[in-house]
Design a protein around this motif. Structure first.
Motif, mmCIF file in Angstrom:
data_model
loop_
_atom_site.group_PDB
_atom_site.id
_atom_site.type_symbol
_atom_site.label_atom_id
_atom_site.label_comp_id
_atom_site.label_asym_id
_atom_site.label_seq_id
_atom_site.Cartn_x
_atom_site.Cartn_y
_atom_site.Cartn_z
ATOM 1 N N SER A 121 0.827 -1.204 0.000
ATOM 2 C CA SER A 121 0.000 0.000 0.000
ATOM 3 C C SER A 121 0.863 1.257 0.000
ATOM 4 N N ILE A 122 0.345 2.308 -0.654
ATOM 5 C CA ILE A 122 1.078 3.573 -0.735
ATOM 6 C C ILE A 122 0.766 4.404 0.503
ATOM 7 N N GLN A 123 1.796 5.030 1.079
ATOM 8 C CA GLN A 123 1.596 5.891 2.249
ATOM 9 C C GLN A 123 0.717 7.070 1.843
ATOM 10 N N GLN A 124 -0.406 7.241 2.555
ATOM 11 C CA GLN A 124 -1.365 8.288 2.200
ATOM 12 C C GLN A 124 -1.043 9.616 2.876
ATOM 13 N N TYR A 125 -0.166 9.588 3.864
ATOM 14 C CA TYR A 125 0.151 10.821 4.572
ATOM 15 C C TYR A 125 1.513 10.681 5.255
ATOM 16 N N SER A 126 2.086 11.815 5.637
ATOM 17 C CA SER A 126 3.348 11.787 6.386
ATOM 18 C C SER A 126 3.093 12.338 7.781
ATOM 19 N N VAL A 127 3.865 11.847 8.748
ATOM 20 C CA VAL A 127 3.727 12.316 10.128
ATOM 21 C C VAL A 127 5.092 12.837 10.591
ATOM 22 N N ASN A 128 5.095 14.105 11.024
ATOM 23 C CA ASN A 128 6.345 14.695 11.518
ATOM 24 C C ASN A 128 6.085 15.462 12.798
ATOM 25 N N GLN A 129 7.113 15.520 13.637
ATOM 26 C CA GLN A 129 7.038 16.310 14.864
ATOM 27 C C GLN A 129 7.741 17.649 14.625
ATOM 28 N N HIS A 130 7.089 18.734 14.989
ATOM 29 C CA HIS A 130 7.690 20.058 14.817
ATOM 30 C C HIS A 130 7.590 20.839 16.120
ATOM 31 N N PRO A 131 8.569 21.695 16.414
ATOM 32 C CA PRO A 131 8.427 22.577 17.580
ATOM 33 C C PRO A 131 7.219 23.486 17.398
ATOM 34 N N ILE A 132 6.535 23.776 18.473
ATOM 35 C CA ILE A 132 5.359 24.660 18.409
ATOM 36 C C ILE A 132 5.735 26.005 17.783
ATOM 37 N N GLN A 133 6.921 26.513 18.121
ATOM 38 C CA GLN A 133 7.384 27.788 17.571
ATOM 39 C C GLN A 133 7.412 27.752 16.039
ATOM 40 N N THR A 134 7.879 26.641 15.472
ATOM 41 C CA THR A 134 7.963 26.498 14.011
ATOM 42 C C THR A 134 6.571 26.533 13.391
ATOM 43 N N LEU A 135 5.650 25.786 14.000
ATOM 44 C CA LEU A 135 4.287 25.760 13.464
ATOM 45 C C LEU A 135 3.633 27.140 13.520
ATOM 46 N N LEU A 136 3.829 27.851 14.639
ATOM 47 C CA LEU A 136 3.239 29.186 14.764
ATOM 48 C C LEU A 136 3.847 30.138 13.741
ATOM 49 N N THR A 137 5.133 29.970 13.448
ATOM 50 C CA THR A 137 5.790 30.801 12.420
ATOM 51 C C THR A 137 5.208 30.496 11.047
ATOM 52 N N TRP A 138 5.018 29.216 10.752
ATOM 53 C CA TRP A 138 4.427 28.830 9.465
ATOM 54 C C TRP A 138 3.025 29.421 9.298
ATOM 55 N N ILE A 139 2.262 29.399 10.394
ATOM 56 C CA ILE A 139 0.886 29.925 10.329
ATOM 57 C C ILE A 139 0.912 31.446 10.147
ATOM 58 N N SER A 140 1.797 32.119 10.878
ATOM 59 C CA SER A 140 1.907 33.582 10.766
ATOM 60 C C SER A 140 2.320 33.997 9.353
ATOM 61 N N SER A 141 3.167 33.180 8.714
ATOM 62 C CA SER A 141 3.653 33.528 7.368
ATOM 63 C C SER A 141 2.718 33.034 6.269
ATOM 64 N N GLY A 142 1.674 32.263 6.643
ATOM 65 C CA GLY A 142 0.721 31.780 5.637
ATOM 66 C C GLY A 142 1.128 30.483 4.980
ATOM 67 N N GLU A 143 2.239 29.884 5.439
ATOM 68 C CA GLU A 143 2.666 28.606 4.845
ATOM 69 C C GLU A 143 1.658 27.508 5.179
ATOM 70 N N ILE A 144 1.070 27.616 6.380
ATOM 71 C CA ILE A 144 -0.074 26.764 6.718
ATOM 72 C C ILE A 144 -1.269 27.699 6.850
ATOM 73 N N ALA A 145 -2.316 27.419 6.085
ATOM 74 C CA ALA A 145 -3.522 28.263 6.158
ATOM 75 C C ALA A 145 -4.429 27.729 7.252
ATOM 76 N N ILE A 146 -4.846 28.619 8.149
ATOM 77 C CA ILE A 146 -5.772 28.204 9.207
ATOM 78 C C ILE A 146 -7.085 28.948 8.996
ATOM 79 N N PRO A 147 -7.968 28.373 8.186
ATOM 80 C CA PRO A 147 -9.190 29.077 7.794
ATOM 81 C C PRO A 147 -10.082 29.471 8.953
ATOM 82 N N GLU A 148 -10.074 28.686 10.023
ATOM 83 C CA GLU A 148 -11.022 28.954 11.108
ATOM 84 C C GLU A 148 -10.656 30.193 11.931
#
Length: 598
Positions: free
Chosen positions: A2-29
């Motif tokens: 079977s083909i892997q349908q998704y990837s799982v990675n651990q990221h520091p919270i700071q990195t995720l918040l930076t990605w969201i602030s820069s729009g790299e991850i869109a948080i529609p809600e």
């Protein structure tokens, strides 16, 4: 394999918040109301401080799109699960303002007591208490000196152990380095697979609807006004329920209140009719199906992503056109004249109260039928007849109760090919034969559920015919429904209970009538043979027993409009089952006559 349908990675919270602030991850809600209360935010921060896991976030990457100049643009990630946690982190750690349930921008401040290593929601008492740091976001910035914070705290709190305070605050500042899991779903997965993965991963087993995915895709697009369309859908649905929110919206979101979207919905400020208060799913479904002539929201998600169904590649031009088309569908949905006229048609079919329509999808498709005919410039009288009949037909047959998306898709395509009138005739021939009216419908009415769609349609038939209430001279069934009148029993409930019948037996819908409470109280628990005999005797003498009718012919006409079988004056407990069977048939015939008059 079977083909892997998704990837799982651990990221520091700071990195995720930076990605969201820069729009790299869109948080529609982020534009929607934050539904957590502040204590839940406090608990989340406390869990991070203690080093506990706070679950996974799930993002779905938008597919890469072929741009007009032939180059390719990599799609951004759209957060589809974890919005509330991310919003809580942004509010508490970065000091970002959130929108509360009243659509007001507010701050959520979490306080920290370094001595006790405790967190609390900031309140006036905590602000005055020197042992608390009133807002943790003030000390989490990298620009703030940890040593300075510790020294200032110890100066205010004499006798504090500087080393212990240092450790407490250092641990707090370190929570942005804690890791959080990000599950990234492949861009080429369809909605069914995404939903399946989501349910399997999500520990609460929460269900995301296809409308949720579509709304996330819409909100994540700023190039073609997707973010404004998302607000448009949210605000329209909120205003439909709470028109008093209008002024607040105009003041709170000045950017949106200057748009064409806001102008198109501004009529809601003085609208109090709640017969059709659509949810965002309803609005999205109607706008999409009526405008795109498709019924599956997964197709909308694909089109907004730019999918070319023939070549199976993603093109910017298709995305642009799809957003423009969706916008057009939303404008038509919100049109004051059409929306109000549609609601008027619902009322003209006898549905005068929102509780009478048990299938929201039946209303949704009725509105689609209305909008499609309006677009095709069908004459108003034909539109009205077709809308009324479509609504009643779909409620009676449970047309959209199983898999509504498939039914929407099939119906809109048939309508596109042969038109509403011809297709409705075909459906009637197939599903509303004499066998349905004479046997199928009476059989469906063998139920004790007062909210049964069949009973609601029966009541609509009475409203449509302007019938008076049972034993009423002037008060109509419409009056009784709109003023929360009561449903009562022809064979009185207590009479049946005394004779050993259980709830499922005495609460049959074929035993129900709309009747004034005072008449019902006067009848009490008498057998039908007793109170019907009294009624007939009094009417023959020109006087009243129960209610205000004194004329025997008027009385018999009242019985007829309520589908009351003959010779009720002779009926007792042993006739109850026979009575139910007979009345179901009479009710079925009344609904049949009503339908063909629509």
């Amino acid at each position: 394999m079977s083909i892997q349908q998704y990837s799982v990675n651990q990221h520091p919270i700071q990195t995720l918040l930076t990605w969201i602030s820069s729009g790299e991850i869109a948080i529609p809600e982020i534009q929607r109301p934050f539904v957590w209360d502040a204590t839940k935010v406090r608990d989340l921060i406390d869990s991070l401080y203690e080093g506990y896991p706070i679950g996974y976030l799930i993002a779905w990457r938008n597919p890469s799109v072929k741009l007009k100049d032939g180059t390719s643009s990599e799609g951004k990630r759209v957060l589809i699960d974890g919005q509330q946690r991310v919003t809580a982190l942004m509010a508490s750690l970065l000091g970002a303002r959130v929108i509360n349930k009243d659509y007001k921008r507010v701050n959520i401040s979490i306080a920290f007591n370094p001595k006790e290593r405790k967190f609390e929601v900031t309140n006036p008492a905590i602000k005055k208490d020197k042992t608390w740091i009133a807002n943790i976001s003030d000390i989490l910035s990298q620009d703030v000196s940890l040593l300075k914070v510790v020294n200032e705290y110890c100066e205010k709190n004499e006798g504090s152990n500087q080393d212990e305070i240092f450790k407490s605050i250092e641990l707090l500042r370190g929570i942005v380095n804690n890791h959080i899991g990000l599950i990234e779903l492949n861009s080429d997965l369809d909605i069914e697979t995404v939903t399946e993965i989501f349910i399997r991963i999500n520990s609460q087993g929460a269900v995301l609807s296809q409308a949720d995915f579509a709304m996330s895709k819409i909100a994540a697009n700023e190039t073609y006004n997707g973010n404004k369309m998302r607000k448009c859908i949210d605000y329209f649905c909120h205003l439909a329920v709470a028109p008093e929110f209008f002024q607040q919206l105009a003041e709170v979101d000045k950017g949106f209140s200057s748009t064409e979207y806001f102008k198109k919905m501004s009529w809601l400020r003085s609208e109090n009719d709640d017969l059709y208060d659509p949810s965002y799913t309803d609005m999205l479904r109607v706008a999409f199906t009526s405008e795109f002539k498709r019924g599956r929201l997964q197709d909308l998600v694909a089109l907004l992503s730019g999918r070319n169904f023939e070549t199976r590649v993603y093109e910017e031009e298709i995305a642009e056109q799809s957003f423009k088309q969706l916008e057009e569908g939303l404008f038509k949905f919100m049109n004051e004249t059409d929306f109000k006229r549609f609601v008027m048609i619902l009322r003209s079919a006898g549905f005068v109260e929102s509780s009478m329509i048990r299938s929201q999808n039946a209303i949704n498709f009725a509105y689609i039928v209305y909008l499609v005919q309006r677009a095709n410039k069908i004459e108003p009288a034909t539109i009205e007849t077709n809308v009324r009949k479509w609504l009643v037909m779909s409620v009676l047959t449970g047309r959209y109760s199983g898999s509504p998306e498939s039914s929407f898709d099939f119906d809109i395509k048939q309508i596109g090919e042969i038109g509403v009138s011809k297709y409705l005739e075909n459906v009637e021939a197939a599903e509303l034969s004499d066998a349905f009216w004479d046997a199928g419908l009476p059989q469906q009415m063998n139920t004790s559920v007062a909210s049964s769609p069949y009973f609601k349609v029966y009541l609509a038939s009475q409203v449509h015919a302007n019938d008076k209430g049972f034993l009423s001279k002037e008060i109509t069934v419409r009056d009784l429904i709109t003023h929360r009148g009561d449903v009562h029993h022809l064979f009185p409930k207590n009479y049946l209970k005394k004779n050993g019948l259980t709830r499922g037996r005495y609460n049959q819908i074929a035993n129900y009538v709309m009747m004034q409470s005072e008449i019902n109280i006067a009848i009490g628990d008498k057998a039908p043979s007793e109170y019907f005999s009294k009624l007939i005797d009094h009417c023959n003498n020109g006087s009243t027993a129960y209610g205000a009718i004194t004329d025997i012919e008027e009385m018999r006409e009242n019985f007829k409009t309520h589908c009351v079988p003959d010779e009720m004056e002779n009926k007792n407990i042993e006739h109850y089952d026979e009575f139910l069977q007979e009345r179901r048939k009479l009710m079925g015939q009344k609904i049949k006559n009503y339908y063909w008059k629509l």
